[in-house]
Every structure is written in structure tokens, then in C-alpha cells.
Enzyme design. Structure first.
Site, PDB file in Angstrom:
ATOM      1  N   ASP A 176      54.584  48.570  29.616  1.00  7.03           N
ATOM      2  CA  ASP A 176      54.758  48.937  28.210  1.00  7.03           C
ATOM      3  C   ASP A 176      55.854  49.994  28.109  1.00  7.03           C
ATOM      4  O   ASP A 176      56.120  50.723  29.077  1.00  7.03           O
ATOM      5  CB  ASP A 176      53.459  49.540  27.647  1.00  7.03           C
ATOM      6  CG  ASP A 176      52.367  48.490  27.415  1.00  7.03           C
ATOM      7  OD1 ASP A 176      52.640  47.285  27.564  1.00  7.03           O
ATOM      8  OD2 ASP A 176      51.240  48.900  27.080  1.00  7.03           O
TER       9      ASP A 176
ATOM     10  N   ARG B  98      59.826  41.821  26.988  1.00  8.33           N
ATOM     11  CA  ARG B  98      59.072  41.720  25.722  1.00  8.33           C
ATOM     12  C   ARG B  98      59.830  42.493  24.633  1.00  8.33           C
ATOM     13  O   ARG B  98      60.119  43.678  24.810  1.00  8.33           O
ATOM     14  CB  ARG B  98      57.680  42.326  25.888  1.00  8.33           C
ATOM     15  CG  ARG B  98      56.882  42.389  24.582  1.00  8.33           C
ATOM     16  CD  ARG B  98      55.739  43.405  24.639  1.00  8.33           C
ATOM     17  NE  ARG B  98      54.794  43.119  25.687  1.00  8.33           N
ATOM     18  CZ  ARG B  98      54.062  44.058  26.313  1.00  8.33           C
ATOM     19  NH1 ARG B  98      54.196  45.343  25.980  1.00  8.33           N
ATOM     20  NH2 ARG B  98      53.226  43.730  27.251  1.00  8.33           N
TER      21      ARG B  98
HETATM   22  P1  FAD Z   1      55.287  44.621  11.287  1.00 11.46           P
HETATM   23  O1  FAD Z   1      56.708  44.998  11.081  1.00 11.46           O
HETATM   24  O2  FAD Z   1      54.271  45.720  11.418  1.00 11.46           O
HETATM   25  O3  FAD Z   1      54.831  43.651  10.136  1.00 11.46           O
HETATM   26  C1  FAD Z   1      55.654  42.571   9.741  1.00 11.46           C
HETATM   27  C2  FAD Z   1      54.808  41.454   9.206  1.00 11.46           C
HETATM   28  O4  FAD Z   1      53.931  40.935  10.218  1.00 11.46           O
HETATM   29  C3  FAD Z   1      53.876  41.864   8.079  1.00 11.46           C
HETATM   30  O5  FAD Z   1      54.538  41.904   6.830  1.00 11.46           O
HETATM   31  C4  FAD Z   1      52.806  40.779   8.163  1.00 11.46           C
HETATM   32  O6  FAD Z   1      53.286  39.587   7.584  1.00 11.46           O
HETATM   33  C5  FAD Z   1      52.673  40.573   9.659  1.00 11.46           C
HETATM   34  N1  FAD Z   1      51.622  41.475  10.196  1.00 11.46           N
HETATM   35  C6  FAD Z   1      51.807  42.596  10.920  1.00 11.46           C
HETATM   36  N2  FAD Z   1      50.618  43.171  11.232  1.00 11.46           N
HETATM   37  C7  FAD Z   1      49.674  42.390  10.686  1.00 11.46           C
HETATM   38  C8  FAD Z   1      48.244  42.466  10.628  1.00 11.46           C
HETATM   39  N3  FAD Z   1      47.555  43.473  11.185  1.00 11.46           N
HETATM   40  N4  FAD Z   1      47.587  41.503   9.984  1.00 11.46           N
HETATM   41  C9  FAD Z   1      48.256  40.479   9.375  1.00 11.46           C
HETATM   42  N5  FAD Z   1      49.616  40.373   9.376  1.00 11.46           N
HETATM   43  C10 FAD Z   1      50.306  41.305  10.019  1.00 11.46           C
HETATM   44  N6  FAD Z   1      55.287  48.975  20.850  1.00 11.46           N
HETATM   45  C11 FAD Z   1      55.882  49.830  21.692  1.00 11.46           C
HETATM   46  O7  FAD Z   1      56.553  50.769  21.246  1.00 11.46           O
HETATM   47  N7  FAD Z   1      55.748  49.675  23.060  1.00 11.46           N
HETATM   48  C12 FAD Z   1      55.063  48.647  23.613  1.00 11.46           C
HETATM   49  O8  FAD Z   1      54.978  48.549  24.836  1.00 11.46           O
HETATM   50  C13 FAD Z   1      54.470  47.700  22.738  1.00 11.46           C
HETATM   51  N8  FAD Z   1      53.808  46.631  23.213  1.00 11.46           N
HETATM   52  C14 FAD Z   1      53.352  45.685  22.351  1.00 11.46           C
HETATM   53  C15 FAD Z   1      52.765  44.520  22.857  1.00 11.46           C
HETATM   54  C16 FAD Z   1      52.379  43.506  22.002  1.00 11.46           C
HETATM   55  C17 FAD Z   1      51.793  42.264  22.558  1.00 11.46           C
HETATM   56  C18 FAD Z   1      52.552  43.664  20.588  1.00 11.46           C
HETATM   57  C19 FAD Z   1      52.149  42.587  19.633  1.00 11.46           C
HETATM   58  C20 FAD Z   1      53.081  44.826  20.082  1.00 11.46           C
HETATM   59  C21 FAD Z   1      53.477  45.852  20.933  1.00 11.46           C
HETATM   60  N9  FAD Z   1      54.030  47.029  20.442  1.00 11.46           N
HETATM   61  C22 FAD Z   1      54.591  47.908  21.320  1.00 11.46           C
HETATM   62  C23 FAD Z   1      53.916  47.376  19.006  1.00 11.46           C
HETATM   63  C24 FAD Z   1      55.182  47.025  18.207  1.00 11.46           C
HETATM   64  O9  FAD Z   1      56.236  47.883  18.555  1.00 11.46           O
HETATM   65  C25 FAD Z   1      54.937  47.146  16.683  1.00 11.46           C
HETATM   66  O10 FAD Z   1      54.627  48.473  16.375  1.00 11.46           O
HETATM   67  C26 FAD Z   1      53.812  46.290  16.163  1.00 11.46           C
HETATM   68  O11 FAD Z   1      53.765  45.041  16.776  1.00 11.46           O
HETATM   69  C27 FAD Z   1      54.011  46.057  14.646  1.00 11.46           C
HETATM   70  O12 FAD Z   1      55.207  45.349  14.397  1.00 11.46           O
HETATM   71  P2  FAD Z   1      55.238  43.786  14.078  1.00 11.46           P
HETATM   72  O13 FAD Z   1      56.526  43.240  14.580  1.00 11.46           O
HETATM   73  O14 FAD Z   1      54.027  43.146  14.658  1.00 11.46           O
HETATM   74  O15 FAD Z   1      55.155  43.610  12.526  1.00 11.46           O
END
Ligand code: FAD
Length: 290
Positions: free
Chosen positions: A107, A170
Site C-alpha cells: 500500500d 495499483r
Molecule cells: P471516489 O472519488 O471516492 O468516488 C467516485 C465515485 O465512485 C462516486 O461518485 C460513486 O459513484 C462511486 N463510489 C465511491 N465510493 C462509493 C461507495 N462507498 N458507495 C457507492 N459508490 C461509491 N489509497 C491510498 O492512498 N493508498 C493505498 O494504498 C490505497 N489502496 C487502496 C486499495 C483499494 C483496493 C482501493 C479500492 C482503494 C485504495 N485506496 C488507497 C483508497 C483510494 O485512494 C481512494 O481514497 C478511494 O478508493 C476513494 O476513491 P474512488 O476512486 O474509489 O472514488
């Protein structure tokens, strides 16, 4: 025990419960990235303990024949205590996992850790080779992957640097509040950057692209790019978030669910609940029994 509201996002307190959850996911064609919750340790015992648990977990995954890998946090493996501690523990976990043929994701934490994390990943990826195998006799799924964050201004250059490094990458938007001199603050700008990074990766990488996002727009863009370039990719989402979409996508694409477990679940659960107002309502409804 994890209370009913939190168990939407956290698989349980121990590895056995996490692996039971993985079994249920595998039955729906979704693979798992198992993460033991823990970060920012300022003394060695919890670092040693978590590293030991990851080594044992890799053995449990291999013995159970589950479709699963693991994901570790640099500060969980001692980065706050020094780069030497982090590297020693990380190598120990990756070596043990490789012996069991289990893949390890690293991560990415806040921007102050990026250089140390990237350097360690690059060295490990070169050691574990093109196919994810190191020179010794290790399983075919072994290997390492690194998370990169679209909100950081440096990431474009990092993603170019990683183009000829074996291992998976990732792509996420970034979960940490970073200062404006190093990170884009505006979500539209971060979304554009995310798409630009994906475009570069699908064009220049041989595969190993992981779309770590719940955003339908980003997932659709990745699918378009996959169709255009034929580059392999996988979709990764968190436990408890858009799970129906995970199952639907898994009918056609490779989908992994990030499955956290462990007794340090409270702060992780708090983060999940507060990042979206829908989740606050979900928690309140569950508390009120509606
Ligand atoms: P967002 O920009 O939060 O949302 C965009 C759209 O996605 C929303 O408008 C909606 O349509 C949909 N959406 C988002 N959340 C939801 C929900 N809860 N329910 C329904 N719809 C939703 N971050 C790090 O900094 N370091 C890491 O190592 C790291 N590892 C990760 C590993 C995985 C597998 C994932 C999924 C995320 C990880 N993250 C990590 C977190 C990432 O950086 C984001 O903060 C987080 O995923 C939110 O961004 P998003 O792209 O999902 O969507």
C-alpha cells in the site's frame, strides 16, 4: 468480536474469519487482497508481530487453495522506525509469501513515504522477476505490486519510471490529505490525472494494471483502454463498497476485493463511515435498528 455495523467493512478479528470471507468471495468469482489492520507503529514488537502474522497468513492462503494475496502498509512494517527496519521486515514477508506462491501488494501511505516505498518495491520487483518468480523455486503467483496515487503531482514521473519494472501497479486516487505543493486538491483535477495515468499505463505497460477505484467512470475508462490496447488489468474495490458491482464485473473481468481484518478495526471503520454521507446513514440506521 466485530459489531454488526462494522462487519460490512471488516472481515473479522482473526485470520480464520478473514479467510472464511475470502472463501465466500471466491465462490462468486471474486479474489481477495487480505490486509491485517495496523499502521504507524513506533516500537518494534507490533511490527514483528504483524510481519509474523503476514508470513503465517501466506502459508494459510497457500494451504487453503484460496484465490487471495496480501497487502501490507509500510508503516505497519516499521517505516516510522527507519528504512532499514521496514526493508528487513518487508523482505521477510515477501520471501515467505513467495515460498508459498502468494502475491504481496505494498500500500502507499502519505507523500513523505513515497520514495522509500517506491525504492523498496523496485528492488523487490527486480528480484522477483518478470513472471513474479524469484530465482529460487517459488510458486507461480508470487510477486509484488505497488500502489500509486493520482493526487500526487510526482506520480506521472513515477508511473513512467515503473514502466520497465516487473510487478503490478495499483492506481488509486489517493486517500491522504496532502499539502498543495505536492498534491492536487481538486477532485476534478485528480480524476483527470487518474485517467491520464491509466492511459499511459494501458499504452506502455505489459499488463499488471490494477484499477483501485469504485468510480464507475474510471472503471469504464479502464475497460475502454483494455479493449483498445488489449493490456491485462484487474479491478480492485474495498470490502463493503459497491459489492453488487464487484460480483457483476467479476462475470467478465478479474476482480479483487480488499479484505481488512484484525483487532485494530475501529479507526479503519471510522474512515469508511465518514468518507461518504451514505455510509453515515447506513451506520445510523443499523444503530437505530431500521
Ligand atoms: P471516489 O472519488 O471516492 O468516488 C467516485 C465515485 O465512485 C462516486 O461518485 C460513486 O459513484 C462511486 N463510489 C465511491 N465510493 C462509493 C461507495 N462507498 N458507495 C457507492 N459508490 C461509491 N489509497 C491510498 O492512498 N493508498 C493505498 O494504498 C490505497 N489502496 C487502496 C486499495 C483499494 C483496493 C482501493 C479500492 C482503494 C485504495 N485506496 C488507497 C483508497 C483510494 O485512494 C481512494 O481514497 C478511494 O478508493 C476513494 O476513491 P474512488 O476512486 O474509489 O472514488
Amino acid at each position: 468480536m466485530i459489531p454488526p455495523i462494522a462487519n460490512r467493512f471488516v472481515a473479522g478479528e482473526g485470520p480464520a474469519q478473514a479467510l472464511e470471507h475470502v472463501q465466500r468471495l471466491n465462490e462468486r468469482n471474486v479474489a481477495a487482497i487480505v490486509n491485517l489492520l495496523g499502521e504507524h507503529y513506533d516500537e518494534r514488537p507490533p511490527v514483528r508481530s504483524d510481519a509474523g502474522e503476514y508470513r503465517a497468513l501466506a502459508g494459510d492462503i497457500a494451504n487453503s487453495d484460496l484465490e487471495a494475496c496480501i497487502s501490507v502498509k509500510p508503516s505497519q512494517l516499521g517505516l516510522d522506525l527507519g528504512e532499514d527496519v521496514f526493508r528487513e521486515e518487508l523482505w521477510g514477508v515477501v520471501d515467505a509469501a513467495a515460498e508459498h506462491g502468494v502475491f504481496v501488494w505494498i500500500d502507499m501511505e502519505d507523500y513523505t513515504t513515497t520514495d522509500a516505498t517506491l525504492d523498496a518495491f523496485e528492488e523487490l520487483a527486480r528480484e522477483y522477476g518478470e513472471t513474479g518468480r524469484s530465482s529460487s523455486d517459488q510458486g507461480s503467483d508470487a510477486g509484488v505490486g505497488l500502489c500509486v496515487q493520482a493526487n500526487l503531482k510526482r506520480t506521472r514521473a513515477d508511473v513512467e519510471r515503473l514502466a520497465d519494472v516487473p510487478g503490478k501497479v495499483r492506481f488509486v486516487k489517493g486517500a491522504y490529505n496532502e499539502p498543495a505543493d505536492v498534491a492536487y486538491q481538486d477532485s476534478e483535477r485528480i480524476n483527470r490525472e487518474y485517467e491520464t495515468l491509466l492511459e499511459y499505463a494501458f499504452e506502455h505497460y505489459d499488463g499488471g494494471i490494477a484499477v483501485g477505484s469504485h468510480d464507475p467512470a474510471m472503471i469504464d475508462r479502464a475497460i475502454e483502454l483494455h479493449e483498445q490496447h488489449g493490456t491485462d488489468f484487474e479491478i480492485q474495490m474495498l470490502m463493503g463498497v459497491r459489492e453488487t458491482a464487484q460480483y457483476d464485473l467479476a462475470e467478465e473481468y478479474s476482480v479483487y476485493q480488499y479484505v481488512p481484518y484484525g483487532d485494530r478495526w475501529k479507526s479503519y471503520f471510522y474512515r469508511r463511515v465518514t468518507e461518504r454521507k451514505e455510509n453515515v446513514w447506513f451506520a445510523l440506521r443499523a444503530i437505530l435498528g431500521r
